[in-house]
Design a protein around this motif. Structure first.
Motif, short mmCIF file in Angstrom:
data_model
loop_
_atom_site.label_atom_id
_atom_site.label_comp_id
_atom_site.label_asym_id
_atom_site.label_seq_id
_atom_site.Cartn_x
_atom_site.Cartn_y
_atom_site.Cartn_z
N SER A 14 0.86 -1.19 0.00
CA SER A 14 0.00 0.00 0.00
C SER A 14 0.88 1.22 0.00
CB SER A 14 -0.91 0.00 1.23
OG SER A 14 -0.12 0.15 2.39
N LYS A 15 0.34 2.32 -0.52
CA LYS A 15 1.08 3.58 -0.54
C LYS A 15 0.42 4.54 0.43
CE LYS A 15 2.68 3.58 -5.35
NZ LYS A 15 2.41 4.15 -6.67
N PRO A 16 1.10 4.86 1.50
CA PRO A 16 0.52 5.89 2.37
C PRO A 16 0.51 7.22 1.62
CG PRO A 16 2.73 5.32 3.11
CD PRO A 16 2.41 4.42 1.95
N GLN A 17 -0.63 7.86 1.57
CA GLN A 17 -0.70 9.16 0.88
C GLN A 17 -0.55 10.25 1.94
OE1 GLN A 17 -0.49 9.81 -2.15
NE2 GLN A 17 -0.70 7.76 -2.99
N LEU A 18 0.68 10.72 2.11
CA LEU A 18 0.94 11.77 3.09
C LEU A 18 1.04 13.10 2.36
CD1 LEU A 18 3.63 9.97 5.26
CD2 LEU A 18 1.14 10.01 5.54
N LYS A 19 0.28 14.08 2.83
CA LYS A 19 0.41 15.40 2.20
C LYS A 19 1.63 16.10 2.76
CE LYS A 19 -3.69 16.64 4.88
NZ LYS A 19 -3.24 17.24 6.13
N PRO A 20 2.27 16.91 1.92
CA PRO A 20 3.44 17.64 2.42
C PRO A 20 3.00 18.61 3.51
CG PRO A 20 2.77 18.47 0.27
CD PRO A 20 1.94 17.24 0.52
N PRO A 21 3.86 18.84 4.49
CA PRO A 21 3.46 19.71 5.59
C PRO A 21 3.24 21.14 5.11
CG PRO A 21 5.81 19.22 5.70
CD PRO A 21 5.24 18.34 4.63
N SER A 22 2.29 21.83 5.72
CA SER A 22 2.10 23.25 5.44
C SER A 22 3.36 24.02 5.80
CB SER A 22 0.94 23.81 6.27
OG SER A 22 -0.26 23.20 5.89
N ARG A 23 3.61 25.10 5.09
CA ARG A 23 4.77 25.95 5.37
C ARG A 23 4.30 27.27 5.98
NH1 ARG A 23 9.04 26.39 0.91
NH2 ARG A 23 7.51 27.86 0.07
N TYR A 24 5.16 27.79 6.83
CA TYR A 24 4.80 29.03 7.56
C TYR A 24 5.88 30.08 7.37
CZ TYR A 24 1.01 26.57 9.83
OH TYR A 24 -0.16 25.89 10.06
N LYS A 25 5.42 31.28 7.04
CA LYS A 25 6.34 32.42 6.93
C LYS A 25 6.58 33.00 8.32
CE LYS A 25 3.47 34.39 3.94
NZ LYS A 25 2.89 35.18 2.82
N VAL A 26 7.84 33.27 8.63
CA VAL A 26 8.14 34.07 9.81
C VAL A 26 8.26 35.51 9.34
CG1 VAL A 26 9.72 34.50 11.73
CG2 VAL A 26 9.32 32.15 10.93
#
Ligand code: TYC
Length: 103
Positions: A14-26
């Protein structure tokens, strides 16, 4: 994940479908009191900018009110903003960073 079949070969199950983490601007905010040299030092120390890019960002904050210091995953962005705010407070400057999730 993979498991080994009884021939010792890896078999795709099976392929775990992980979404890329959200990015945050400092984001660094302007104020009327923090010395320009101190802002440049902070941008070098906490965001690994060189003197030239640190100076450009500092001047952008000074003239436009705010600028992006760096973009990170949430935990790193939160930690950097808190570290900057704590350090500025220790040094008795009102300098502030906040974070903002990328669109
Ligand atoms: N406006 C400040 C001054 O005139 C300089 C400054 C720049 C302060 C950037 C904060 O994030 C900042 N001394």
């Amino acid at each position: 994940p993979e498991h080994e079949d009884d021939h010792g070969l890896a078999v795709e199950t099976s392929k775990p479908q992980l979404k890329p983490p959200s990015r945050y601007k400092v984001i660094m905010l302007n104020d009327d009191y923090t010395p320009m040299d101190f802002v440049v030092e902070v941008l070098e120390r906490f965001f690994a900018h060189n003197r030239e890019s640190a100076t450009q960002i500092m001047l952008k904050v000074h003239t436009e009110g705010r600028a992006v210091c760096g973009i990170y995953t949430r935990d790193i962005a939160e930690t950097k903003a808190a570290d900057v705010n704590d350090y500025a407070r220790e040094c008795q400057h009102p300098l502030m960073c906040q974070i903002e999730r990328e669109a």
